[in-house]
Design a protein around this motif. Structure first.
Motif, short mmCIF file in Angstrom:
data_model
loop_
_atom_site.label_atom_id
_atom_site.label_comp_id
_atom_site.label_asym_id
_atom_site.label_seq_id
_atom_site.Cartn_x
_atom_site.Cartn_y
_atom_site.Cartn_z
N ARG A 365 0.83 -1.21 0.00
CA ARG A 365 0.00 0.00 0.00
C ARG A 365 0.86 1.26 0.00
N GLN A 366 1.99 1.21 0.71
CA GLN A 366 2.90 2.36 0.69
C GLN A 366 3.46 2.58 -0.70
N LEU A 367 3.82 1.49 -1.37
CA LEU A 367 4.32 1.63 -2.74
C LEU A 367 3.23 2.16 -3.66
N ALA A 368 1.98 1.72 -3.44
CA ALA A 368 0.87 2.22 -4.25
C ALA A 368 0.74 3.73 -4.13
N ALA A 369 0.93 4.25 -2.92
CA ALA A 369 0.87 5.70 -2.73
C ALA A 369 1.96 6.40 -3.52
N ARG A 370 3.16 5.81 -3.55
CA ARG A 370 4.24 6.41 -4.32
C ARG A 370 3.98 6.30 -5.83
N ILE A 371 3.31 5.23 -6.25
CA ILE A 371 2.94 5.10 -7.66
C ILE A 371 1.98 6.22 -8.05
N VAL A 372 1.02 6.51 -7.19
CA VAL A 372 0.07 7.60 -7.46
C VAL A 372 0.82 8.92 -7.59
N THR A 373 1.78 9.15 -6.70
CA THR A 373 2.58 10.38 -6.77
C THR A 373 3.30 10.47 -8.11
N ALA A 374 3.89 9.34 -8.53
CA ALA A 374 4.63 9.33 -9.80
C ALA A 374 3.71 9.56 -10.98
N LEU A 375 2.51 8.96 -10.96
CA LEU A 375 1.57 9.15 -12.06
C LEU A 375 1.07 10.59 -12.12
N ASP A 376 0.83 11.20 -10.97
CA ASP A 376 0.45 12.61 -10.95
C ASP A 376 1.54 13.48 -11.59
N ALA A 377 2.77 13.24 -11.18
CA ALA A 377 3.88 14.00 -11.73
C ALA A 377 4.09 13.69 -13.21
N GLY A 378 3.85 12.43 -13.57
CA GLY A 378 3.97 12.06 -14.98
C GLY A 378 2.97 12.77 -15.85
N HIS A 379 1.73 12.89 -15.35
CA HIS A 379 0.74 13.62 -16.12
C HIS A 379 1.14 15.09 -16.29
N ALA A 380 1.66 15.71 -15.22
CA ALA A 380 2.09 17.10 -15.31
C ALA A 380 3.22 17.26 -16.33
N ALA A 381 4.16 16.31 -16.32
CA ALA A 381 5.29 16.39 -17.24
C ALA A 381 4.84 16.20 -18.69
N ILE A 382 3.94 15.24 -18.91
CA ILE A 382 3.45 15.00 -20.27
C ILE A 382 2.60 16.17 -20.74
N ASP A 383 1.81 16.75 -19.84
CA ASP A 383 1.00 17.91 -20.20
C ASP A 383 1.89 19.05 -20.69
N ALA A 384 3.01 19.25 -19.99
CA ALA A 384 3.94 20.31 -20.39
C ALA A 384 4.62 19.99 -21.71
N ALA A 385 4.82 18.71 -21.99
CA ALA A 385 5.54 18.30 -23.20
C ALA A 385 4.63 17.98 -24.37
#
Length: 577
Positions: A365-385
């Motif tokens: 579950r802790q890793l799942a929370a970090r996956i969510v953080t990464a996906l949020d950041a990934g969406h922001a990065a892709i949105d910018a690119a």
């Protein structure tokens, strides 16, 4: 340019809602697309078609008696997801099997094939006929690699007529395949088209010039010539189609009866088309080709593209009989169709209700929370690119990669957050993200990222304490899955050129005892270098393949977007211990 839209990401949903509101006589909406609003007096084989939006009347406009039973509708210029196709097929199925038919593009092949496998696994007999009518997209000796353009219509029509005649699935499949083998198309363009929300056209054509061999997704033409007169264009189209080496006629074109389809691609209007068709008819007559049924209008468009295509279907007695049977759809009507019965309100759906989640360990579950953080950041990065990803994709493709990745990462982020908040582990969280990404992005990238996330999720699991070795195995499984699914290998100028160095470098660093965070940093750097190096490659897979050297000097957008996301993981998600 395409002017009327609200939020670009909402365009396909709002377009479909408006189409359904205007066309209730023929169709109704189901998850993933539309099906007929009526049912046949007796069950028939169900013909399910589909593709990206932006091509009206393909695909939803061709649903109705005598033609298709359902259409899966994807994002602009992107294939519908496997889940969408499966949903529409289940809603359209009447117990006698399903024929899937669509244009031969990588994303469509991946998603429709996955849906076909799911239907077969549930005991539904399902077959596929891919449309390959575009003579400019591959030579005659590789006709199976050709794209499907306006010839989609002739294949769909024959399949729908065969189904309406009560024929079994074997016969419907055979007749649709025969229609495809006897259909040839060629397109030209005078200017490119704009996706909703994109300021620049996907390609441009110099003043006084014309692109030939273009695709219907905004892919640039394979060659350019001086802009001809209307008669000159008619001569070019007719000569090239009649000269195709694989026209399946024992006595040559002079023995032929054909359906002729002069198609406007978006902003070339009827008066101009009729000027061109006047000369097309004369040239076919001189060649001894009898036009059994001429059609001039819009049958497969490309938003606002200024372009024209000519399609010829060489008839035989059986195909001609089927062609002239009645049909009644929003965009094509001929003859008198028997009154059909209203379809029951309930429809099959692949929507999955919220249910109990698999048990997850605290570490997962802790890793799942970090996956969510990464996906949020990934969406922001892709949105910018996204704009840059679209620009490099448009060099030799259709320019929608950035838009699709933006939709996919946003959907994945939201879906992952929803299940993680309910206590999901890493595997369940990644699977939710994979389903959402594939469903909302569609296209090749949506399918491929679904494969990647599911592969990693399977190795991480929900109950164990995840390790770096689990992630090594997950990345290796992702490579195996992607190369098996999409058939690309290193050097083909695809996402695989960055994925393999990412997986190999991470595995080597972990194996040498490196700290997982350092190992991932090295892997992300390797993926970034490899993505940049794809600029030197010639494409051997995907839509860019048809444009060869045009793409040299520009990196592959799929490889670049993978590298962007690898860097995001480096910055926002500490690799597992």
């Amino acid at each position: 340019m395409t002017r009327l839209w609200n939020a670009p990401d909402d365009f396909p949903d709002e377009m479909l809602a408006g189409f359904v509101a205007a066309s209730g006589r023929w169709i109704r909406q189901v998850p993933g697309g539309v099906v007929r609003s009526t049912r046949d007096p007796r069950p028939t084989v169900s013909v399910v078609i589909g593709g990206g939006s932006g091509h009206y009347p393909a695909f939803g406009g061709l649903v109705g008696p005598g033609l298709a039973h359902g259409a899966a509708v994807g994002n602009p210029f992107s294939s519908p997801s496997a889940r969408q196709v499966e949903s529409v097929a289940r809603a359209a199925h009447q117990g006698r099997g399903v024929l899937l038919s669509y244009g031969n593009y990588a994303g469509d092949v991946l998603h429709f094939s996955e849906a076909e496998a799911a239907l077969r696994a549930d005991g539904i007999d399902c077959r596929t006929v891919r449309v390959t009518d575009d003579i400019f997209s591959a030579p005659a000796d590789r006709a199976d690699q050709r794209r499907g353009i306006a010839g989609d219509f002739t294949v769909f029509r024959i399949a729908g007529a065969a189904a309406a005649a009560g024929l079994g699935l074997d016969a419907v499949e055979s007749l649709a395949s025969r229609a495809n083998a006897r259909t040839r198309s060629m397109g030209v363009a005078f200017s490119g088209c704009n996706l909703p929300g994109v300021d620049e056209p996907l390609f441009t054509v110099p003043d006084g010039r014309m692109a030939i061999g273009l695709g219907i997704h905004g892919e640039p033409g394979i060659a350019e010539v001086d802009l001809p007169t209307a008669d000159g264009l008619a001569q070019l189209l007719v000569e090239r189609l009649l000269a195709d080496e694989e026209v399946p006629l024992p006595d040559g074109p002079s023995s032929a009866r054909v359906v002729a389809l002069l198609n406007g691609l978006g902003s070339v209007k009827y008066e101009e088309l009729y000027v061109v068709y006047r000369r097309v008819a004369e040239l076919l007559d001189v060649a001894g080709v009898v036009v059994a049924d001429p059609h001039v209008g819009e049958y497969c468009t490309s938003f606002d593209m200024a372009g024209v295509s000519l399609t010829l279907l060489w008839l035989d007695d059986e195909l001609e009989r089927l062609w002239f049977t009645p049909a009644d759809t929003p965009a094509f009507r001929t003859g008198s169709v028997r009154t059909s019965l209203p379809r029951p309100a309930a429809a099959a759906s692949t929507e999955r209700p919220d249910g109990p989640l698999p048990r997850a360990s605290a570490e997962s579950r802790q890793l799942a929370a970090r996956i969510v953080t990464a996906l949020d950041a990934g969406h922001a990065a892709i949105d910018a690119a996204a704009e840059e990803l679209g620009r490099i994709d448009a060099v030799a493709g259709d320019g929608d990669h950035g838009v699709g990745m933006r939709r996919g990462t946003r959907a994945a982020s939201h879906a992952a957050a929803a299940v993680a908040q309910r206590g999901a582990g890493a595997s369940t969280t990644l699977n939710a993200a994979a389903d959402a990404w594939s469903d909302k992005a569609g296209g090749t990238s949506g399918a491929i990222w679904g494969v990647i996330l599911r592969a990693v999720g399977r190795e991480l699991g929900d109950e164990a304490d995840p390790t770096a070795e689990d992630l090594v195995r997950g990345l290796n499984r992702a490579v195996e899955g992607v190369t098996s699914y999409g058939k690309a290998t290193v050097g083909d100028k695809t996402l695989v050129d960055a994925l393999v160095p990412l997986a190999d470098t991470f595995a080597a660093a972990v194996g040498a005892g490196a700290d997982p965070a350092l190992a991932w940093s090295k892997a992300a750097a390797a993926a970034t270098r490899a993505a940049a190096a794809t600029a030197d490659l010639l494409p051997r897979m995907g839509r860019a393949r048809t444009h060869g050297e045009r793409s040299q000097g520009t990196p592959d957008p799929g490889a670049v977007s993978l590298a962007v996301l690898a860097r995001v993981v480096e910055q926002s998600l500490s690799p597992v211990d």
